[in-house]
Structures are given as C-alpha cells and as structure tokens.
Scaffold this motif. Structure first.
Motif, PDB file in Angstrom:
ATOM      1  N   CYS A 155       3.871 -12.032  -2.972  1.00 25.60           N
ATOM      2  CA  CYS A 155       4.905 -11.289  -2.255  1.00 25.60           C
ATOM      3  C   CYS A 155       5.320 -12.019  -0.986  1.00 25.60           C
ATOM      4  O   CYS A 155       6.506 -12.130  -0.676  1.00 25.60           O
ATOM      5  CB  CYS A 155       4.411  -9.893  -1.905  1.00 25.60           C
TER       6      CYS A 155
ATOM      7  N   GLU B 191       0.827  -1.206   0.000  1.00 27.00           N
ATOM      8  CA  GLU B 191       0.000   0.000   0.000  1.00 27.00           C
ATOM      9  C   GLU B 191       0.865   1.261   0.000  1.00 27.00           C
ATOM     10  O   GLU B 191       0.659   2.166  -0.803  1.00 27.00           O
ATOM     11  CB  GLU B 191      -0.890  -0.038   1.241  1.00 27.00           C
TER      12      GLU B 191
ATOM     13  N   THR C  14       9.578  -9.421  -5.267  1.00 28.44           N
ATOM     14  CA  THR C  14       9.302 -10.144  -6.512  1.00 28.44           C
ATOM     15  C   THR C  14      10.438 -11.016  -7.018  1.00 28.44           C
ATOM     16  O   THR C  14      10.229 -11.870  -7.863  1.00 28.44           O
ATOM     17  CB  THR C  14       8.941  -9.170  -7.651  1.00 28.44           C
TER      18      THR C  14
ATOM     19  N   ASP D 149       2.562   1.672  -3.190  1.00 30.47           N
ATOM     20  CA  ASP D 149       1.590   1.659  -4.285  1.00 30.47           C
ATOM     21  C   ASP D 149       1.881   0.596  -5.351  1.00 30.47           C
ATOM     22  O   ASP D 149       1.816   0.864  -6.541  1.00 30.47           O
ATOM     23  CB  ASP D 149       1.510   3.058  -4.933  1.00 30.47           C
ATOM     24  N   PHE D 150       2.195  -0.606  -4.905  1.00 25.74           N
ATOM     25  CA  PHE D 150       2.404  -1.713  -5.840  1.00 25.74           C
ATOM     26  C   PHE D 150       1.091  -2.472  -6.007  1.00 25.74           C
ATOM     27  O   PHE D 150       0.976  -3.636  -5.636  1.00 25.74           O
ATOM     28  CB  PHE D 150       3.482  -2.679  -5.325  1.00 25.74           C
ATOM     29  N   HIS D 151       0.099  -1.812  -6.581  1.00 29.47           N
ATOM     30  CA  HIS D 151      -1.247  -2.398  -6.627  1.00 29.47           C
ATOM     31  C   HIS D 151      -1.350  -3.581  -7.583  1.00 29.47           C
ATOM     32  O   HIS D 151      -2.299  -4.339  -7.541  1.00 29.47           O
ATOM     33  CB  HIS D 151      -2.268  -1.324  -6.989  1.00 29.47           C
ATOM     34  N   TRP D 152      -0.339  -3.754  -8.434  1.00 32.76           N
ATOM     35  CA  TRP D 152      -0.399  -4.852  -9.409  1.00 32.76           C
ATOM     36  C   TRP D 152       0.169  -6.163  -8.846  1.00 32.76           C
ATOM     37  O   TRP D 152       0.131  -7.191  -9.496  1.00 32.76           O
ATOM     38  CB  TRP D 152       0.349  -4.474 -10.690  1.00 32.76           C
ATOM     39  N   LEU D 153       0.714  -6.103  -7.622  1.00 35.35           N
ATOM     40  CA  LEU D 153       1.274  -7.320  -7.021  1.00 35.35           C
ATOM     41  C   LEU D 153       0.262  -7.935  -6.062  1.00 35.35           C
ATOM     42  O   LEU D 153      -0.451  -7.215  -5.378  1.00 35.35           O
ATOM     43  CB  LEU D 153       2.528  -6.975  -6.219  1.00 35.35           C
ATOM     44  N   THR D 154       0.223  -9.258  -6.005  1.00 38.03           N
ATOM     45  CA  THR D 154      -0.679  -9.864  -5.031  1.00 38.03           C
ATOM     46  C   THR D 154       0.076 -10.107  -3.729  1.00 38.03           C
ATOM     47  O   THR D 154       1.279 -10.392  -3.718  1.00 38.03           O
ATOM     48  CB  THR D 154      -1.272 -11.211  -5.518  1.00 38.03           C
TER      49      THR D 154
END
Length: 132
Positions: free
Chosen positions: A49, A37, A98, A40-45
């Motif tokens: 992670c 959050e 990642t 702002d890595f909103h594309w990672l689940t």
C-alpha cells in the motif's frame, strides 16, 4: 482560529512548498496502517500500500508550476483528511491503496486535461490557470 480548510488552502510557494509536500507525503505514509485498520483491509500488506501511495506522489514529480503543485498539495491534504475522518468510501480508499499508476506519458496527457485540477468540484483553478 482559522477554519482547517482555509489553513490548508493557503498557498505556499518555493521552499515552503517543497517542505509542505514532503510533510504531506510523511503524513500520508503514517496514515496507511490506520486506513488499513479503519477500513478493515486485512488482506492488504502495509508495504504494498505504501508503495502504491508513493506512486501517486511520484507521478507528479515532473510538475514544476508552483500553482499546480500547490493545488495538488491541497487536494492531497483534503484526501488525507477525508480518509482519516472516514468520509471516503472503502472503494475509493482501495483504489488509492492498490491501483497501479499510469506511466508518465499518459499522466502528462491527463494532467493537461482538467480532471486533475478540480478542487471540490470547482473549475476555478483550471479557469484561473488558463487565464480566464
């Protein structure tokens, strides 16, 4: 009171050490959603992670020297602390969250090198371990 870094850097041995590594692992897992959050890595689940973070811990499972384990623990505490305080670059965090971890053999080889022993840019620990 004692400064945070001095508290974290106090060596712990034996059972205490295992317990403190487990505590670090849990704290790190708890921090994953926060880091996603904050950065702002909103594309990672969250799941992928956490799986990668687990690999970072697992790659040192075979280390049995308590001094090395404690050094890694202190490094981990510092990494976590700096991540939560947002001192880390997004690029650095992405790497941790990642990157696929090397296999055990190449880790063994690398951990015998100095790179895993650097704390805050100091070679004190590695010199100490090599009896210098």
């Amino acid at each position: 009171g004692m400064p945070l870094i001095a508290k974290m850097a106090k060596p712990v041995m034996g059972l205490d050490l295992a317990r403190s590594v487990r505590r670090l692992y849990k704290k790190t897992m708890k921090a994953v959603p926060y880091a996603l959050e904050q950065y702002d890595f909103h594309w990672l689940t969250e799941d992928e992670c956490k799986a990668n973070v687990a690999k970072h811990f697992k790659k040192y499972m075979n280390v049995d020297n308590p001094v090395v384990i404690d050094t890694l623990r202190v490094k981990g505490e510092m990494e976590l602390d700096e991540t939560i305080r947002r001192f880390k670059t997004p690029c650095h965090i992405l790497n941790v969250l990642t990157t696929d971890i090397d296999d055990a053999a190449s880790i063994e080889q690398k951990s015998s090198k100095k790179e895993y022993m650097k704390i805050g840019g100091s070679d004190f620990m590695s010199d100490f371990l090599q009896g210098k």
